[in-house]
Design a protein around this motif. Sequence first.
Motif, PDB file in Angstrom:
ATOM      1  N   ARG A 156       0.856  -1.185   0.000  1.00 10.02           N
ATOM      2  CA  ARG A 156       0.000   0.000   0.000  1.00 10.02           C
ATOM      3  C   ARG A 156       0.891   1.233   0.000  1.00 10.02           C
ATOM      4  O   ARG A 156       1.681   1.456   0.928  1.00 10.02           O
ATOM      5  CB  ARG A 156      -0.924   0.003   1.215  1.00 10.02           C
ATOM      6  CG  ARG A 156      -1.871   1.182   1.247  1.00 10.02           C
ATOM      7  CD  ARG A 156      -2.869   1.064   2.370  1.00 10.02           C
ATOM      8  NE  ARG A 156      -3.759   2.197   2.418  1.00 10.02           N
ATOM      9  CZ  ARG A 156      -4.835   2.345   1.651  1.00 10.02           C
ATOM     10  NH1 ARG A 156      -5.130   1.403   0.778  1.00 10.02           N
ATOM     11  NH2 ARG A 156      -5.612   3.402   1.748  1.00 10.02           N
ATOM     12  N   LEU A 157       0.730   2.010  -1.054  1.00  6.23           N
ATOM     13  CA  LEU A 157       1.547   3.204  -1.210  1.00  6.23           C
ATOM     14  C   LEU A 157       0.904   4.379  -0.483  1.00  6.23           C
ATOM     15  O   LEU A 157      -0.325   4.396  -0.245  1.00  6.23           O
ATOM     16  CB  LEU A 157       1.707   3.529  -2.697  1.00  6.23           C
ATOM     17  CG  LEU A 157       2.388   2.455  -3.543  1.00  6.23           C
ATOM     18  CD1 LEU A 157       2.414   2.872  -4.995  1.00  6.23           C
ATOM     19  CD2 LEU A 157       3.794   2.180  -3.055  1.00  6.23           C
ATOM     20  N   PRO A 158       1.675   5.365  -0.140  1.00  6.27           N
ATOM     21  CA  PRO A 158       1.094   6.560   0.491  1.00  6.27           C
ATOM     22  C   PRO A 158       0.222   7.316  -0.487  1.00  6.27           C
ATOM     23  O   PRO A 158       0.346   7.163  -1.704  1.00  6.27           O
ATOM     24  CB  PRO A 158       2.332   7.368   0.902  1.00  6.27           C
ATOM     25  CG  PRO A 158       3.429   6.884   0.022  1.00  6.27           C
ATOM     26  CD  PRO A 158       3.147   5.441  -0.241  1.00  6.27           C
ATOM     27  N   PRO A 159      -0.671   8.143  -0.018  1.00  8.99           N
ATOM     28  CA  PRO A 159      -1.583   8.871  -0.918  1.00  8.99           C
ATOM     29  C   PRO A 159      -0.827   9.878  -1.779  1.00  8.99           C
ATOM     30  O   PRO A 159       0.256  10.348  -1.445  1.00  8.99           O
ATOM     31  CB  PRO A 159      -2.571   9.552   0.039  1.00  8.99           C
ATOM     32  CG  PRO A 159      -1.844   9.638   1.333  1.00  8.99           C
ATOM     33  CD  PRO A 159      -0.952   8.437   1.396  1.00  8.99           C
TER      34      PRO A 159
ATOM     35  N   GLU B 200       2.239   8.260 -11.697  1.00 16.59           N
ATOM     36  CA  GLU B 200       3.309   7.313 -11.997  1.00 16.59           C
ATOM     37  C   GLU B 200       4.630   7.767 -11.390  1.00 16.59           C
ATOM     38  O   GLU B 200       5.409   6.951 -10.870  1.00 16.59           O
ATOM     39  CB  GLU B 200       3.456   7.140 -13.515  1.00 16.59           C
ATOM     40  CG  GLU B 200       2.293   6.429 -14.188  1.00 16.59           C
ATOM     41  CD  GLU B 200       1.100   7.329 -14.397  1.00 16.59           C
ATOM     42  OE1 GLU B 200       1.213   8.527 -14.059  1.00 16.59           O
ATOM     43  OE2 GLU B 200       0.067   6.845 -14.885  1.00 16.59           O
ATOM     44  N   ASP B 201       4.921   9.074 -11.465  1.00 20.94           N
ATOM     45  CA  ASP B 201       6.153   9.578 -10.848  1.00 20.94           C
ATOM     46  C   ASP B 201       6.138   9.379  -9.335  1.00 20.94           C
ATOM     47  O   ASP B 201       7.155   9.012  -8.726  1.00 20.94           O
ATOM     48  CB  ASP B 201       6.334  11.060 -11.180  1.00 20.94           C
ATOM     49  CG  ASP B 201       6.638  11.274 -12.651  1.00 20.94           C
ATOM     50  OD1 ASP B 201       7.187  10.339 -13.263  1.00 20.94           O
ATOM     51  OD2 ASP B 201       6.332  12.348 -13.174  1.00 20.94           O
ATOM     52  N   SER B 202       4.990   9.621  -8.707  1.00 22.71           N
ATOM     53  CA  SER B 202       4.905   9.444  -7.252  1.00 22.71           C
ATOM     54  C   SER B 202       5.101   7.987  -6.858  1.00 22.71           C
ATOM     55  O   SER B 202       5.757   7.680  -5.863  1.00 22.71           O
ATOM     56  CB  SER B 202       3.548   9.947  -6.743  1.00 22.71           C
ATOM     57  OG  SER B 202       3.394  11.333  -7.040  1.00 22.71           O
ATOM     58  N   GLU B 203       4.551   7.047  -7.643  1.00 22.50           N
ATOM     59  CA  GLU B 203       4.744   5.631  -7.354  1.00 22.50           C
ATOM     60  C   GLU B 203       6.209   5.238  -7.500  1.00 22.50           C
ATOM     61  O   GLU B 203       6.731   4.439  -6.717  1.00 22.50           O
ATOM     62  CB  GLU B 203       3.880   4.784  -8.282  1.00 22.50           C
ATOM     63  CG  GLU B 203       2.395   4.887  -8.000  1.00 22.50           C
ATOM     64  CD  GLU B 203       1.583   4.047  -8.953  1.00 22.50           C
ATOM     65  OE1 GLU B 203       2.208   3.332  -9.780  1.00 22.50           O
ATOM     66  OE2 GLU B 203       0.352   4.084  -8.891  1.00 22.50           O
ATOM     67  N   GLY B 204       6.894   5.787  -8.501  1.00 17.96           N
ATOM     68  CA  GLY B 204       8.311   5.479  -8.666  1.00 17.96           C
ATOM     69  C   GLY B 204       9.152   5.954  -7.503  1.00 17.96           C
ATOM     70  O   GLY B 204      10.111   5.288  -7.101  1.00 17.96           O
TER      71      GLY B 204
ATOM     72  N   SER C  40      -4.369   4.712  -5.072  1.00 20.49           N
ATOM     73  CA  SER C  40      -4.491   4.037  -6.364  1.00 20.49           C
ATOM     74  C   SER C  40      -4.529   5.063  -7.500  1.00 20.49           C
ATOM     75  O   SER C  40      -4.859   6.234  -7.296  1.00 20.49           O
ATOM     76  CB  SER C  40      -5.757   3.180  -6.388  1.00 20.49           C
ATOM     77  OG  SER C  40      -6.907   3.993  -6.193  1.00 20.49           O
ATOM     78  N   ARG C  41      -4.186   4.577  -8.688  1.00 18.37           N
ATOM     79  CA  ARG C  41      -4.206   5.446  -9.863  1.00 18.37           C
ATOM     80  C   ARG C  41      -5.638   5.746 -10.282  1.00 18.37           C
ATOM     81  O   ARG C  41      -6.500   4.864 -10.230  1.00 18.37           O
ATOM     82  CB  ARG C  41      -3.475   4.785 -11.032  1.00 18.37           C
ATOM     83  CG  ARG C  41      -1.992   4.562 -10.809  1.00 18.37           C
ATOM     84  CD  ARG C  41      -1.374   3.981 -12.077  1.00 18.37           C
ATOM     85  NE  ARG C  41       0.030   3.655 -11.873  1.00 18.37           N
ATOM     86  CZ  ARG C  41       0.824   3.145 -12.820  1.00 18.37           C
ATOM     87  NH1 ARG C  41       0.315   2.892 -14.029  1.00 18.37           N
ATOM     88  NH2 ARG C  41       2.075   2.873 -12.563  1.00 18.37           N
TER      89      ARG C  41
END
Length: 766
Positions: free
Chosen positions: A405-408, A416-420, A508-509
């Motif tokens: 679980r990624l941060p908001p 996509e940049d934030s997920e990377g 989520s995206r």
Amino acid sequence: MMRLPGMPMLPGAQFYDRGKRRHPRQQTLMHYQGIQMLSDRREPELVEPNGIVADPKCPPVPAQINSLWAPKATTKLPPWLAYDKQVLCFSAYFKENLTEIYHAPYQVRKVKIYFYLEDGTMQVTEPKVENSGIPQGCLVHRQRIPKAPPTDREFISIFDLNVDIDVQIFDRIYHISGCDVFTRQFLNRAGIFVPETQQEPSDPTTEIRKRSGLKQTASSCPSALPKRHSFAQFLEFDRRVLKFQGYWNDRSEFGDVRKLEICYYLADDTIDIKEKFPRNSGREGPSTFLKRGKLPKEFTGLPLPGQQTAVTLLNVLGNNMRDVRYVADPLNTGQKPLHYYNDQDLQIGAVLNVFGRSVVLTDCDQFTQSYYREKYGIQEFESQPIPQRSDVRPYTQGGGMATRRLPPYNGWGSHEDSEGNCITVEPKPPQADFKKLFKYDGCILRFGAKLISAIRDNAERDFVISYFLADDTIQIYESSRRNSGFLGGEFLKKARVPLPGQDMFGSSRPEYYRANDFYIGRTMTLKDHIFHIVSADEFTLMYMEQHPSEFPVADIQSIMQKIRDAVRPQYKQFVLQCKPDGDLGDFTTVDFDTLRSTLLSYLSKECLLNHEIVTVCRYFSAEQAMPPSCDRDRVRAAAQLELKRALWNSVDDLNDHLSHINPACKPYISAAQVRSTLRGCRLPFSLELVEDILMVLQRNGQNEIEVRDFLAFFNMRNDQVPDIAPLNIAFELCPKLPFLHKGRLVDFTWFLAYLGLEEELKRANS
């Protein structure tokens, strides 16, 4: 002039070759190895491929030829062409004296004698015999071999080679014992009798070698194990590796479950182990866990210096360092034997002691399974599970969002940049779909839209929504109008637009607008502005109609099925509403508004969209594009103007080219042949002018162009048209206006035939 070989040059023995056409003079001078000298070499005479003369270099004497008649006049070829790739093969042997072997005074060596018919050369080769102990192969290289003295000025020919004769080749006498089928047939055709194949004598040295081998086999003990060479294992199992998958569970404070790859080399019974680093494990460097070598089964610790020696000492004699003597133990009674792992100890579930570390085998590859299945009869190879630590969260590229679980999203950059930045310490830019980019480069769907607003001035503004299929981005431009108060231009920059009603600052995206979300009659929200799509350009409509699986609003089959189900109960009323007069001939048409209002009376606007009505009207359109208007004299004047500019005056070449492509002198030829003639004769015409010329030429019922009219079209001597001013041939000579009114008039007869309800009604009444 021809004559029989060996006959004198007398009247009656000479014949003239009537088919000979060239009589060149022989060359008398030559340049050989830097020296200019007189050439006395005779060129090989022409021979018949199936004639009786087989050797062009050594013609036979009259006694060797049975026929006394003149040769028949046939096509003669040079020897290198008549006898190309034709070789006579003889089997022969010779006896070589031996002085060092007591029981064998000589040895028989079998050879092959090759005679090349194209140039009379010979070659002698000896087939290789295993364990013969002598160099074998080519004994005599290909060359012309002279005869034995006193006729050493002549060369060996095919008349000197036959079965059951001896031939001397460079002080070595060979006895010919046989030949192949081609050699026998060739010599028989040339009139030479070939005896039957003879049996070659046995070699005494080979017999002695066989008897000695049988003695050694009989004298050996049957109960003793066969002696195996130390290098035989390497030759048999080279490059054969048993590969296992395993793990080592490190129980230390910062330990982890290490995944390993164990390789057992069958060539020398060695083992090496490599570690497989998982993603984002923080480990780097070489992956070697154990260097290749033999792995001992027992490990009690590292030996002390001097504890392991090659020699065991029993006693050391002497007082000082100079006079020291020692007594070694030749039996090594105190040395403990070492046992190493072999292929029998490796199996799924086994635990290997790798210098104090317990390595568990969990799986193996297909080759390893087949090896154990053939050698040991093992049939079950069930994989063992690998334990996982509880504090490790696995991450995969495809399903990473489900396991971690990624941060908001914080609003900076794209999702996509934030997920990377959250996945790795060294983020990389998002990878674009290059296949989609190359496939749909330049494909843009354009829609006309109106802005829905409570302000009257905003409701009258016109917009063009462009959807780029290459990267799913949207761009909006506003059309400028005079005295409207709005400048027009770019309203929304090119970017992906998310669907409304989503949490933009979640983990989520978000979902974005797709191409199938745009169609005529759709009301959508783009960046907090509400747009209503009212039209689309021709390319957009054609693209949607060509891809009905992606755009359901352009699928004519599903739309007609929907209309068929709604109209079936009241089919007659539907036809009368479209054509109140009831006149249904072979070609009946209705306009777009009539058909649209009638369909909406049976189907609601939610069931039948405006874009679906447009698709139906375009599919059954009764409109036809107007034929292009081209003036023949105007096109001819433009063509003659181009010919005058280029100073072209090659009418004869044009006639020759037409005669070449039309040898039957047909009055009509195809348009493709005319087009190739214009391009082949290099007429200075552009592609647009060529198409205009083909359009105005006279044709027959099969759409073929008249040849006479084509030639008269470029004849500037007899029939010349007045000159015209220079113009843009592509746009002004024959204006080609696009057909943009498709669907305003519908072929109602075709529409009813596609529905098929008339046939159902007739079958129901009958």
